[in-house]
Design a protein around this motif. Sequence first.
Motif, PDB file in Angstrom:
ATOM      1  N   UNK A 258     -12.805   2.765 -14.954  1.00 23.99           N
ATOM      2  CA  UNK A 258     -13.351   3.683 -13.961  1.00 23.99           C
ATOM      3  C   UNK A 258     -13.475   2.977 -12.608  1.00 23.99           C
ATOM      4  N   UNK A 259     -13.875   1.722 -12.629  1.00 23.45           N
ATOM      5  CA  UNK A 259     -14.033   0.952 -11.396  1.00 23.45           C
ATOM      6  C   UNK A 259     -12.699   0.760 -10.685  1.00 23.45           C
ATOM      7  N   UNK A 260     -11.638   0.488 -11.440  1.00 22.19           N
ATOM      8  CA  UNK A 260     -10.315   0.330 -10.826  1.00 22.19           C
ATOM      9  C   UNK A 260      -9.889   1.610 -10.112  1.00 22.19           C
TER      10      UNK A 260
ATOM     11  N   UNK B 224     -11.912   2.172  -6.931  1.00 22.08           N
ATOM     12  CA  UNK B 224     -11.596   1.232  -5.857  1.00 22.08           C
ATOM     13  C   UNK B 224     -10.167   1.349  -5.334  1.00 22.08           C
ATOM     14  N   UNK B 225      -9.419   2.321  -5.820  1.00 22.30           N
ATOM     15  CA  UNK B 225      -8.036   2.520  -5.374  1.00 22.30           C
ATOM     16  C   UNK B 225      -7.898   3.971  -4.914  1.00 22.30           C
ATOM     17  N   UNK B 226      -7.792   4.177  -3.612  1.00 24.75           N
ATOM     18  CA  UNK B 226      -7.767   5.536  -3.057  1.00 24.75           C
ATOM     19  C   UNK B 226      -6.618   6.372  -3.619  1.00 24.75           C
ATOM     20  N   UNK B 227      -5.478   5.751  -3.844  1.00 28.24           N
ATOM     21  CA  UNK B 227      -4.335   6.495  -4.381  1.00 28.24           C
ATOM     22  C   UNK B 227      -4.617   6.975  -5.801  1.00 28.24           C
ATOM     23  N   UNK B 228      -5.156   6.083  -6.634  1.00 28.16           N
ATOM     24  CA  UNK B 228      -5.492   6.472  -8.003  1.00 28.16           C
ATOM     25  C   UNK B 228      -6.564   7.550  -8.012  1.00 28.16           C
ATOM     26  N   UNK B 229      -7.597   7.354  -7.216  1.00 32.57           N
ATOM     27  CA  UNK B 229      -8.705   8.301  -7.176  1.00 32.57           C
ATOM     28  C   UNK B 229      -8.232   9.675  -6.698  1.00 32.57           C
TER      29      UNK B 229
END
Length: 138
Positions: free
Chosen positions: A116-118, A121-126
């Motif tokens: 979840x943290x990764x 912390x990654x705008x593209x993934x989020x």
Amino acid sequence: MNNKYIEMKRKHQKEVNNFPMFFAFSKEQFKEGMKKLGLEPSETNKIYKFGNTGGFYKRTDSAKLKKMLNRHDKEIKEAMKNDTFIFDMFYYELGNHEYSITYELGDTLDSLSLTYEEVQNDKRLLNALDLAIKKIME
């Protein structure tokens, strides 16, 4: 819909299915699997166990297996440079893990080896995850 993630998963699964290994959960299955590899059941010194999955493969194929799995990882990482691939990945796995029923992300993220943290912390993934959630909930 043309889902590149599903295409890659199928390609990788086909390669794994074609790799010389077997799964055994009984003595009879083990004997049959060893025969499939061209070995006698007593030749356990010539095989490795594949984690706790019940899978076995020849020690001599160890480097080939590692090379294949590493290539799969590299191909996924390369494909993840594409935002559409990331969306397809999340959309498929959200559906596969019944997000629209459970509202739980854990199994989806686990299946993708992401935390979840990764993702946070990654705008593209989020962004891709948010879009996939919206689409799956339509």
